[in-house]
Design a protein around this motif. Structure first.
Motif, PDB file in Angstrom:
ATOM      1  N   ASN A 171       0.878  -1.263  -0.101  1.00 18.43           N
ATOM      2  CA  ASN A 171      -0.010  -0.011   0.055  1.00 18.43           C
ATOM      3  C   ASN A 171       0.884   1.274  -0.035  1.00 18.43           C
ATOM      4  OD1 ASN A 171      -2.567   1.212   0.222  1.00 18.43           O
ATOM      5  ND2 ASN A 171      -2.495   1.491   2.267  1.00 18.43           N
ATOM      6  N   ALA A 172       2.159   1.141   0.356  1.00 15.36           N
ATOM      7  CA  ALA A 172       3.014   2.335   0.678  1.00 15.36           C
ATOM      8  C   ALA A 172       3.791   2.410  -0.590  1.00 15.36           C
ATOM      9  CB  ALA A 172       3.905   2.100   1.901  1.00 15.36           C
ATOM     10  N   CYS A 173       3.797   1.435  -1.604  1.00 17.03           N
ATOM     11  CA  CYS A 173       4.863   1.542  -2.665  1.00 17.03           C
ATOM     12  C   CYS A 173       4.351   2.191  -3.957  1.00 17.03           C
ATOM     13  CB  CYS A 173       5.322   0.289  -3.228  1.00 17.03           C
ATOM     14  SG  CYS A 173       4.332  -0.880  -4.125  1.00 17.03           S
ATOM     15  N   ASP A 174       5.281   2.471  -4.901  1.00 22.21           N
ATOM     16  CA  ASP A 174       4.696   3.261  -6.179  1.00 22.21           C
ATOM     17  C   ASP A 174       4.413   2.044  -7.271  1.00 22.21           C
ATOM     18  OD1 ASP A 174       4.800   5.986  -5.698  1.00 22.21           O
ATOM     19  OD2 ASP A 174       6.734   5.548  -5.023  1.00 22.21           O
ATOM     20  N   VAL A 175       5.292   1.020  -7.302  1.00 22.17           N
ATOM     21  CA  VAL A 175       5.108   0.102  -8.075  1.00 22.17           C
ATOM     22  C   VAL A 175       5.697  -1.337  -7.454  1.00 22.17           C
ATOM     23  CG1 VAL A 175       6.225  -0.840 -10.507  1.00 22.17           C
ATOM     24  CG2 VAL A 175       5.939   1.524  -9.961  1.00 22.17           C
ATOM     25  N   LEU A 176       4.886  -2.502  -7.680  1.00 21.24           N
ATOM     26  CA  LEU A 176       5.190  -3.724  -7.284  1.00 21.24           C
ATOM     27  C   LEU A 176       5.746  -4.656  -8.257  1.00 21.24           C
ATOM     28  CD1 LEU A 176       4.020  -5.945  -4.606  1.00 21.24           C
ATOM     29  CD2 LEU A 176       3.731  -6.815  -6.734  1.00 21.24           C
ATOM     30  N   CYS A 177       7.038  -5.192  -7.962  1.00 19.83           N
ATOM     31  CA  CYS A 177       7.599  -6.080  -9.070  1.00 19.83           C
ATOM     32  C   CYS A 177       7.876  -7.371  -8.573  1.00 19.83           C
ATOM     33  CB  CYS A 177       8.894  -5.474  -9.334  1.00 19.83           C
ATOM     34  SG  CYS A 177       9.128  -4.039 -10.126  1.00 19.83           S
ATOM     35  N   LEU A 178       7.478  -8.258  -9.468  1.00 20.93           N
ATOM     36  CA  LEU A 178       7.713  -9.834  -9.350  1.00 20.93           C
ATOM     37  C   LEU A 178       8.556 -10.364 -10.351  1.00 20.93           C
ATOM     38  CD1 LEU A 178       6.999 -12.290  -7.234  1.00 20.93           C
ATOM     39  CD2 LEU A 178       4.993 -12.498  -8.881  1.00 20.93           C
ATOM     40  N   PRO A 179       9.897 -10.364 -10.259  1.00 20.95           N
ATOM     41  CA  PRO A 179      10.755 -10.953 -11.404  1.00 20.95           C
ATOM     42  C   PRO A 179      10.907 -12.197 -11.568  1.00 20.95           C
ATOM     43  CG  PRO A 179      12.146 -10.300  -9.591  1.00 20.95           C
ATOM     44  CD  PRO A 179      10.427 -10.332  -9.091  1.00 20.95           C
ATOM     45  N   SER A 180      10.032 -13.200 -11.293  1.00 19.68           N
ATOM     46  CA  SER A 180      10.104 -14.616 -11.097  1.00 19.68           C
ATOM     47  C   SER A 180      10.420 -15.265 -12.409  1.00 19.68           C
ATOM     48  CB  SER A 180       8.834 -15.493 -10.808  1.00 19.68           C
ATOM     49  OG  SER A 180       8.303 -14.808  -9.383  1.00 19.68           O
ATOM     50  N   ALA A 181      11.431 -16.202 -12.407  1.00 20.81           N
ATOM     51  CA  ALA A 181      11.503 -16.897 -13.534  1.00 20.81           C
ATOM     52  C   ALA A 181      10.790 -18.313 -13.690  1.00 20.81           C
ATOM     53  CB  ALA A 181      13.177 -17.766 -13.267  1.00 20.81           C
ATOM     54  N   VAL A 182      10.105 -18.583 -12.651  1.00 16.75           N
ATOM     55  CA  VAL A 182       9.066 -19.847 -12.663  1.00 16.75           C
ATOM     56  C   VAL A 182       8.023 -19.229 -11.460  1.00 16.75           C
ATOM     57  CG1 VAL A 182       8.603 -22.111 -12.151  1.00 16.75           C
ATOM     58  CG2 VAL A 182      10.694 -21.591 -12.983  1.00 16.75           C
ATOM     59  N   GLU A 183       6.851 -19.148 -11.903  1.00 19.25           N
ATOM     60  CA  GLU A 183       5.740 -18.844 -11.072  1.00 19.25           C
ATOM     61  C   GLU A 183       4.233 -19.415 -11.622  1.00 19.25           C
ATOM     62  OE1 GLU A 183       4.571 -17.594  -8.088  1.00 19.25           O
ATOM     63  OE2 GLU A 183       6.549 -16.250  -8.381  1.00 19.25           O
ATOM     64  N   ALA A 184       3.825 -20.394 -10.727  1.00 19.95           N
ATOM     65  CA  ALA A 184       2.492 -20.792 -11.267  1.00 19.95           C
ATOM     66  C   ALA A 184       1.344 -19.925 -11.081  1.00 19.95           C
ATOM     67  CB  ALA A 184       2.257 -22.160 -10.419  1.00 19.95           C
ATOM     68  N   PHE A 185       1.722 -18.936 -10.108  1.00 21.79           N
ATOM     69  CA  PHE A 185       0.704 -18.002 -10.097  1.00 21.79           C
ATOM     70  C   PHE A 185       0.972 -16.652  -9.974  1.00 21.79           C
ATOM     71  CE2 PHE A 185      -3.073 -15.715  -7.920  1.00 21.79           C
ATOM     72  CZ  PHE A 185      -4.084 -15.807  -9.058  1.00 21.79           C
ATOM     73  N   GLY A 186       1.199 -16.111  -8.550  1.00 22.73           N
ATOM     74  CA  GLY A 186       1.795 -14.703  -8.471  1.00 22.73           C
ATOM     75  C   GLY A 186       0.722 -13.993  -7.464  1.00 22.73           C
ATOM     76  N   LEU A 187       0.411 -14.299  -6.405  1.00 19.21           N
ATOM     77  CA  LEU A 187      -0.477 -13.931  -5.543  1.00 19.21           C
ATOM     78  C   LEU A 187      -0.336 -12.433  -4.986  1.00 19.21           C
ATOM     79  CD1 LEU A 187      -3.184 -14.922  -4.249  1.00 19.21           C
ATOM     80  CD2 LEU A 187      -2.097 -15.229  -2.201  1.00 19.21           C
ATOM     81  N   THR A 188       0.982 -12.237  -4.886  1.00 16.52           N
ATOM     82  CA  THR A 188       1.334 -10.642  -4.456  1.00 16.52           C
ATOM     83  C   THR A 188       0.970  -9.743  -5.601  1.00 16.52           C
ATOM     84  OG1 THR A 188       2.830  -9.358  -3.658  1.00 16.52           O
ATOM     85  CG2 THR A 188       3.692 -10.763  -5.556  1.00 16.52           C
ATOM     86  N   LEU A 189       0.904 -10.265  -6.768  1.00 18.59           N
ATOM     87  CA  LEU A 189       0.373  -9.217  -7.921  1.00 18.59           C
ATOM     88  C   LEU A 189      -1.111  -9.241  -8.000  1.00 18.59           C
ATOM     89  CD1 LEU A 189       2.046 -11.254 -11.061  1.00 18.59           C
ATOM     90  CD2 LEU A 189       2.800  -8.929  -9.980  1.00 18.59           C
ATOM     91  N   VAL A 190      -1.878 -10.067  -7.263  1.00 21.40           N
ATOM     92  CA  VAL A 190      -3.325  -9.744  -7.030  1.00 21.40           C
ATOM     93  C   VAL A 190      -3.643  -8.758  -5.855  1.00 21.40           C
ATOM     94  CG1 VAL A 190      -5.527 -10.859  -6.529  1.00 21.40           C
ATOM     95  CG2 VAL A 190      -4.037 -11.877  -8.293  1.00 21.40           C
ATOM     96  N   GLU A 191      -2.655  -8.989  -4.934  1.00 20.54           N
ATOM     97  CA  GLU A 191      -2.831  -8.262  -4.109  1.00 20.54           C
ATOM     98  C   GLU A 191      -2.409  -6.554  -4.007  1.00 20.54           C
ATOM     99  OE1 GLU A 191      -1.439 -11.461  -0.329  1.00 20.54           O
ATOM    100  OE2 GLU A 191      -0.019 -10.123  -1.305  1.00 20.54           O
ATOM    101  N   ALA A 192      -1.277  -6.543  -4.809  1.00 22.18           N
ATOM    102  CA  ALA A 192      -1.134  -5.005  -5.204  1.00 22.18           C
ATOM    103  C   ALA A 192      -2.140  -4.678  -6.238  1.00 22.18           C
ATOM    104  CB  ALA A 192       0.063  -5.023  -6.029  1.00 22.18           C
ATOM    105  N   MET A 193      -2.981  -5.382  -7.124  1.00 22.96           N
ATOM    106  CA  MET A 193      -4.003  -4.899  -8.129  1.00 22.96           C
ATOM    107  C   MET A 193      -5.177  -4.462  -7.058  1.00 22.96           C
ATOM    108  SD  MET A 193      -3.225  -7.552 -10.954  1.00 22.96           S
ATOM    109  CE  MET A 193      -4.838  -7.602 -11.502  1.00 22.96           C
ATOM    110  N   ALA A 194      -5.463  -5.217  -6.035  1.00 20.04           N
ATOM    111  CA  ALA A 194      -6.630  -4.949  -5.190  1.00 20.04           C
ATOM    112  C   ALA A 194      -6.156  -3.490  -4.395  1.00 20.04           C
ATOM    113  CB  ALA A 194      -6.662  -6.124  -4.267  1.00 20.04           C
ATOM    114  N   LEU A 195      -4.988  -3.240  -4.270  1.00 19.12           N
ATOM    115  CA  LEU A 195      -4.637  -1.957  -3.650  1.00 19.12           C
ATOM    116  C   LEU A 195      -4.373  -0.925  -4.670  1.00 19.12           C
ATOM    117  CD1 LEU A 195      -2.480  -3.446  -0.481  1.00 19.12           C
ATOM    118  CD2 LEU A 195      -4.569  -2.133  -0.454  1.00 19.12           C
TER     119      LEU A 195
END
Length: 248
Positions: free
Chosen positions: A143-167
């Motif tokens: 909630n305090a950041c400007d941009v959230l990054c997830l640089p995964s090489a392997v990722e089945a989903f990526g829940l933190t992306l959804v959390e950021a989008m919800a915020l």
């Protein structure tokens, strides 16, 4: 061998499987875990986040010694090889050359911690890129950041992306697996090739420098969350799978 045998026994005796993404379903088919007709995709969902329950962004920045007006890039992930945090750190070297004063916080623990600390030191980024370790307030950090990054090489989903989008936060991730299904490139955030620190760095610079685009992407991300990734939608679709199996 024992693990594989147990895994195969469980698969043979399971009536139906729920995959959290099309990517996860594809991997299950590739491993021959089950035939296609026994796998249904139900993407993960999360309850809506009550912002009033989170620490205020200005308060959290002060606690972490992050200036109020400093561009804040955040990554919330386990410090493991498949998350490829090293590519994010290398990308921040490019960001550092064009955006003095930015801060990149990386929240998480894992086996790569010492190696990542070494990379930060070797690139001279110790004043701007910080490993926070495990945090219980990950949502407040988002909630305090400007941009959230997830640089995964392997990722089945990526829940933190959804959390950021919800915020209402714009996101940047790799164009693989789950993230490629969650993020609408150019609309809710940016998708970049995996293990490409230059493309990741350019994407970060572009979003950090363009507040209007960040706001627009944050709004689009929130809308996509409400349409596709709520806990209610996940529960409804999961229940439908059970009804289908029980009826048969």
């Amino acid at each position: 061998m024992l693990f594989r045998a147990v895994h195969q026994w469980v698969n043979r005796n399971t009536h139906h499987f729920i995959a959290i993404s099309e990517a996860a379903r594809h991997n299950m088919l590739a491993r021959k875990d089950a035939p296609a007709e026994r796998i249904t995709v139900v993407p993960n969902g999360i309850p809506d986040i009550e912002r009033s329950s989170l620490s205020l962004p200005d308060q959290l920045r002060a606690e972490l010694s992050v200036p109020i007006n400093a561009p804040l890039v955040l990554c919330v992930a386990r410090l493991e090889r498949e998350k490829d945090i090293a590519t994010l750190i290398n990308a921040m070297k490019l960001v550092n050359a064009e955006l003095p004063g930015y801060v990149c916080l990386i929240a998480g623990e894992g086996s790569q911690k010492q190696e990542l600390s070494r990379i930060i030191q070797s690139l001279g980024l110790d004043k701007s890129v910080r490993l926070l370790g495990f945090r219980t307030d990950a949502l407040a950090l988002i909630n305090a950041c400007d941009v959230l990054c997830l640089p995964s090489a392997v990722e089945a989903f990526g829940l933190t992306l959804v959390e950021a989008m919800a915020l209402n936060k714009p996101v940047i991730s790799t164009n693989i697996g789950g993230p490629a299904e969650i993020v609408l490139d150019g609309c809710t955030g940016r998708l970049v090739p995996p293990a490409d620190s230059y493309s990741l760095g350019r994407a970060i610079i572009e979003l950090v420098q363009d507040q209007d685009t960040r706001i627009a992407m944050g709004r689009s991300g929130r809308k996509r969350y409400l349409e596709q990734f709520t806990a209610e939608r996940m529960a409804r679709e999961t229940l439908a799978v059970y009804h289908k199996i029980l009826a048969s």
